[in-house]
Motif scaffolding. Structure first.
Motif, PDB file in Angstrom:
ATOM      1  N   GLU A 103      22.644 -22.828 -35.301  1.00  0.00           N
ATOM      2  CA  GLU A 103      23.894 -22.300 -35.851  1.00  0.00           C
ATOM      3  C   GLU A 103      24.889 -23.425 -36.140  1.00  0.00           C
ATOM      4  O   GLU A 103      25.561 -23.419 -37.179  1.00  0.00           O
ATOM      5  CB  GLU A 103      24.482 -21.286 -34.870  1.00  0.00           C
ATOM      6  CG  GLU A 103      25.559 -20.396 -35.447  1.00  0.00           C
ATOM      7  CD  GLU A 103      26.948 -20.983 -35.317  1.00  0.00           C
ATOM      8  OE1 GLU A 103      27.837 -20.596 -36.100  1.00  0.00           O
ATOM      9  OE2 GLU A 103      27.147 -21.843 -34.438  1.00  0.00           O
ATOM     10  N   VAL A 104      24.978 -24.394 -35.251  1.00  0.00           N
ATOM     11  CA  VAL A 104      25.869 -25.535 -35.478  1.00  0.00           C
ATOM     12  C   VAL A 104      25.397 -26.354 -36.673  1.00  0.00           C
ATOM     13  O   VAL A 104      26.197 -26.757 -37.530  1.00  0.00           O
ATOM     14  CB  VAL A 104      25.946 -26.418 -34.209  1.00  0.00           C
ATOM     15  CG1 VAL A 104      26.657 -27.735 -34.517  1.00  0.00           C
ATOM     16  CG2 VAL A 104      26.682 -25.682 -33.094  1.00  0.00           C
ATOM     17  N   ASP A 105      24.098 -26.610 -36.743  1.00  0.00           N
ATOM     18  CA  ASP A 105      23.559 -27.376 -37.872  1.00  0.00           C
ATOM     19  C   ASP A 105      23.871 -26.695 -39.203  1.00  0.00           C
ATOM     20  O   ASP A 105      24.251 -27.355 -40.184  1.00  0.00           O
ATOM     21  CB  ASP A 105      22.045 -27.535 -37.726  1.00  0.00           C
ATOM     22  CG  ASP A 105      21.656 -28.494 -36.614  1.00  0.00           C
ATOM     23  OD1 ASP A 105      22.521 -29.268 -36.178  1.00  0.00           O
ATOM     24  OD2 ASP A 105      20.496 -28.446 -36.179  1.00  0.00           O
ATOM     25  N   ARG A 107      26.238 -24.131 -39.861  1.00  0.00           N
ATOM     26  CA  ARG A 107      27.657 -23.866 -40.147  1.00  0.00           C
ATOM     27  C   ARG A 107      28.469 -25.146 -40.316  1.00  0.00           C
ATOM     28  O   ARG A 107      29.304 -25.242 -41.227  1.00  0.00           O
ATOM     29  CB  ARG A 107      28.258 -23.030 -39.009  1.00  0.00           C
ATOM     30  CG  ARG A 107      29.752 -22.778 -39.134  1.00  0.00           C
ATOM     31  CD  ARG A 107      30.246 -21.885 -38.014  1.00  0.00           C
ATOM     32  NE  ARG A 107      29.842 -22.367 -36.712  1.00  0.00           N
ATOM     33  CZ  ARG A 107      30.493 -23.331 -36.033  1.00  0.00           C
ATOM     34  NH1 ARG A 107      31.562 -23.907 -36.561  1.00  0.00           N
ATOM     35  NH2 ARG A 107      30.074 -23.720 -34.848  1.00  0.00           N
ATOM     36  N   VAL A 108      28.211 -26.139 -39.473  1.00  0.00           N
ATOM     37  CA  VAL A 108      29.033 -27.355 -39.478  1.00  0.00           C
ATOM     38  C   VAL A 108      28.557 -28.360 -40.517  1.00  0.00           C
ATOM     39  O   VAL A 108      29.368 -29.039 -41.147  1.00  0.00           O
ATOM     40  CB  VAL A 108      29.044 -28.001 -38.070  1.00  0.00           C
ATOM     41  CG1 VAL A 108      29.812 -29.323 -38.083  1.00  0.00           C
ATOM     42  CG2 VAL A 108      29.648 -27.038 -37.053  1.00  0.00           C
ATOM     43  N   HIS A 109      27.246 -28.462 -40.720  1.00  0.00           N
ATOM     44  CA  HIS A 109      26.718 -29.540 -41.560  1.00  0.00           C
ATOM     45  C   HIS A 109      26.105 -29.057 -42.875  1.00  0.00           C
ATOM     46  O   HIS A 109      26.528 -29.481 -43.957  1.00  0.00           O
ATOM     47  CB  HIS A 109      25.676 -30.346 -40.768  1.00  0.00           C
ATOM     48  CG  HIS A 109      26.199 -30.960 -39.514  1.00  0.00           C
ATOM     49  ND1 HIS A 109      27.124 -31.986 -39.513  1.00  0.00           N
ATOM     50  CD2 HIS A 109      25.945 -30.673 -38.209  1.00  0.00           C
ATOM     51  CE1 HIS A 109      27.410 -32.318 -38.264  1.00  0.00           C
ATOM     52  NE2 HIS A 109      26.711 -31.536 -37.458  1.00  0.00           N
ATOM     53  N   PRO A 112      28.362 -26.626 -45.609  1.00  0.00           N
ATOM     54  CA  PRO A 112      29.393 -27.398 -46.334  1.00  0.00           C
ATOM     55  C   PRO A 112      28.804 -28.523 -47.187  1.00  0.00           C
ATOM     56  O   PRO A 112      29.339 -28.833 -48.253  1.00  0.00           O
ATOM     57  CB  PRO A 112      30.262 -27.972 -45.205  1.00  0.00           C
ATOM     58  CG  PRO A 112      30.003 -27.106 -44.023  1.00  0.00           C
ATOM     59  CD  PRO A 112      28.569 -26.687 -44.149  1.00  0.00           C
ATOM     60  N   SER A 139      28.120 -39.689 -37.993  1.00  0.00           N
ATOM     61  CA  SER A 139      27.136 -38.900 -37.244  1.00  0.00           C
ATOM     62  C   SER A 139      26.049 -39.816 -36.696  1.00  0.00           C
ATOM     63  O   SER A 139      25.646 -40.788 -37.340  1.00  0.00           O
ATOM     64  CB  SER A 139      26.492 -37.839 -38.136  1.00  0.00           C
ATOM     65  OG  SER A 139      27.422 -36.856 -38.512  1.00  0.00           O
ATOM     66  N   THR A 143      21.712 -36.752 -34.389  1.00  0.00           N
ATOM     67  CA  THR A 143      22.344 -35.552 -34.941  1.00  0.00           C
ATOM     68  C   THR A 143      21.771 -35.239 -36.321  1.00  0.00           C
ATOM     69  O   THR A 143      21.432 -34.086 -36.627  1.00  0.00           O
ATOM     70  CB  THR A 143      23.858 -35.735 -35.045  1.00  0.00           C
ATOM     71  OG1 THR A 143      24.391 -35.994 -33.741  1.00  0.00           O
ATOM     72  CG2 THR A 143      24.531 -34.505 -35.637  1.00  0.00           C
ATOM     73  N   LYS A 256      40.682 -19.325 -29.601  1.00  0.00           N
ATOM     74  CA  LYS A 256      39.236 -19.255 -29.670  1.00  0.00           C
ATOM     75  C   LYS A 256      38.753 -18.301 -28.586  1.00  0.00           C
ATOM     76  O   LYS A 256      39.417 -18.101 -27.569  1.00  0.00           O
ATOM     77  CB  LYS A 256      38.632 -20.643 -29.474  1.00  0.00           C
ATOM     78  CG  LYS A 256      38.904 -21.599 -30.639  1.00  0.00           C
ATOM     79  CD  LYS A 256      38.195 -22.925 -30.422  1.00  0.00           C
ATOM     80  CE  LYS A 256      38.420 -23.858 -31.606  1.00  0.00           C
ATOM     81  NZ  LYS A 256      37.750 -25.166 -31.406  1.00  0.00           N
TER      82      LYS A 256
END
Length: 422
Positions: A103-105, A107-109, A112, A139, A143, A256
């Motif tokens: 999910e981080v990979d 949404r964050v990377h 975008p 990065s 990562t 948050k």
């Protein structure tokens, strides 16, 4: 007057090529049957020449014959596919920790950075330029490599479902990840850590890390039902999970979810260890069994002091009110311990490296070390060879009880070692 060769009649289902009134060469190829039963006809066009459109038609026919034609329907953007994949495909089928990384990979990377590309038009060079930009912005290679692996997994699902004809992440060059340097603590450092840990609540927590090499989640996930002091063994079965929360206020607080005063935890306390090798039985050294017995007595005193405020969770390492330890709080306690023991800064994982190093110095067979450490591959032991090869032979003779001397002095002698079946 003969028939125009550019609009020659062709058999039903055959590919057709013609020059249109719009000034373009057109090709149409039947690649299969649509869901509604009608022929699935694909269209290609070129303004260059008839030879160019013939080339495009032959390529599409070749893809059809090889079963590699993109599935019919609205074309996906990479961003739309990744969001669908992570929520609808990955989330229900993988561990929470794996999903969190995906999910981080995404949404964050990935969304975008690459999300606007058409899925079927993505090229390896797009990925390589994106990885270079990530590195240029600071990065770490690890990562970027994790992002690359997540994208490769997502595109494999797209490939199996016919949305793309190849996985371009298999072709792209990902950054090389340097092997993590192993930096175990030496024996004097271990002694100082144990001496300082003896002054703290949950002091046996650090003995477990330094002597048995339990991962953080494994140590914090231990329950007393996993500990057999009579026979001197512990069973490693569960991992303590980092808490994840959702808003209890419906998101009206403006904070948050983790800081919401009405927050509600949305994941379990523990989950099964990641691999079969991680589920293991470990023998307790006599000294550590004694420390665990003392720790159990101390927890009993906490239970009496807390009274009705005590929450019975069954965990070995808890707060003064019985709550299981939070991994981030445990990490902070480790950092404070390093400072108070005047030991060089290091990762919590370095305590695990220390345990593995000591076992190898002692000449414990590699298969036994793998069992104790929960390794699934003998390649892990090979990473420690450069650490152990330069240590003098007399060090091995001193290791047996040396790291426990200070810890035993700090026990106060108020409890006898637990009984043990021999």
């Amino acid at each position: 007057m003969g028939e125009n060769p550019k609009r020659a009649k062709r058999p039903d289902g055959a590919s057709s090529i013609y020059f249109g009134n719009d000034g373009y060469w057109h090709g149409r190829v039947t690649v299969g049957i649509r869901d509604d039963g009608k022929p699935d006809r694909r269209h290609v066009m070129s303004k260059v020449s008839e030879a160019e459109i013939i080339k495009k038609v032959r390529k599409l026919e070749s893809q059809r014959d090889a079963g590699k034609v993109r599935k019919a329907g609205k074309a996906w953007t990479l961003g739309a596919w990744l969001l669908h994949w992570v929520e609808e495909i990955a989330k229900p089928s993988v561990r929470d920790s794996t999903y969190s990384g995906y999910e981080v990979d995404v949404r964050v990377h990935l969304v975008p950075g690459l999300g606007a590309h058409r899925l079927e038009k993505l090229e390896p060079e797009h990925l390589e330029r994106f990885y270079s930009k990530m590195l240029a912005k600071g990065s770490k290679p690890a990562t970027v490599h994790h992002v690359h692996r997540s994208l490769k997994t997502a595109l494999n699902h797209a490939l199996r479902r016919g949305h793309v004809t190849r996985n371009v992440a298999m072709l792209a060059a990902a950054p090389k990840v340097e092997e993590e340097e192993i930096e175990p603590y030496d024996l004097e450092e271990v002694q100082r850590l144990l001496a300082e840990a003896a002054k703290l609540p949950n002091s046996a927590r650090w003995s477990v890390a330094l002597a048995l090499g339990l991962r953080q989640g494994e140590a914090l996930g231990l329950r007393w039902s996993d500990v057999d002091l009579r026979h001197g063994v512990i069973r490693v079965r569960m991992n303590r999970l980092r808490p994840k929360y959702r808003h209890g206020c419906g998101g009206d607080c403006g904070s948050k979810a983790g800081y919401c005063k009405q927050r509600v935890r949305k994941n379990e306390d523990t989950a099964n260890t990641k691999s079969r090798a991680g589920r293991r039985v470990i023998g307790l050294p006599d000294e550590l069994a004694r420390l665990m017995e003392l720790h159990k007595n101390e927890q009993d005193r906490d239970r009496r002091r807390a009274g009705q405020e005590w929450r019975e969770t069954g965990f070995v390492f808890t707060s003064p009110f019985g709550e299981p330890l939070v991994p981030s709080t445990d990490y902070d306690a480790w950092k404070d311990l390093l400072v108070s023991a005047k030991v060089r800064d290091g990762r919590l994982h370095d305590a695990r490296h220390t345990a593995a190093t000591v076992l190898l110095i002692l000449g414990v067979p590699e298969r036994v070390v793998m069992q104790i450490m929960g390794w699934s591959s003998s390649a892990m032991a090979a990473r420690y060879q450069h650490v152990t090869s330069g240590i003098l032979a007399d060090v091995a003779k001193r290791v047996g009880g040396l790291i426990w001397e200070v810890a035993k002095e700090g026990t106060g002698g108020d409890s006898e070692p637990p009984g043990r079946a021999r």
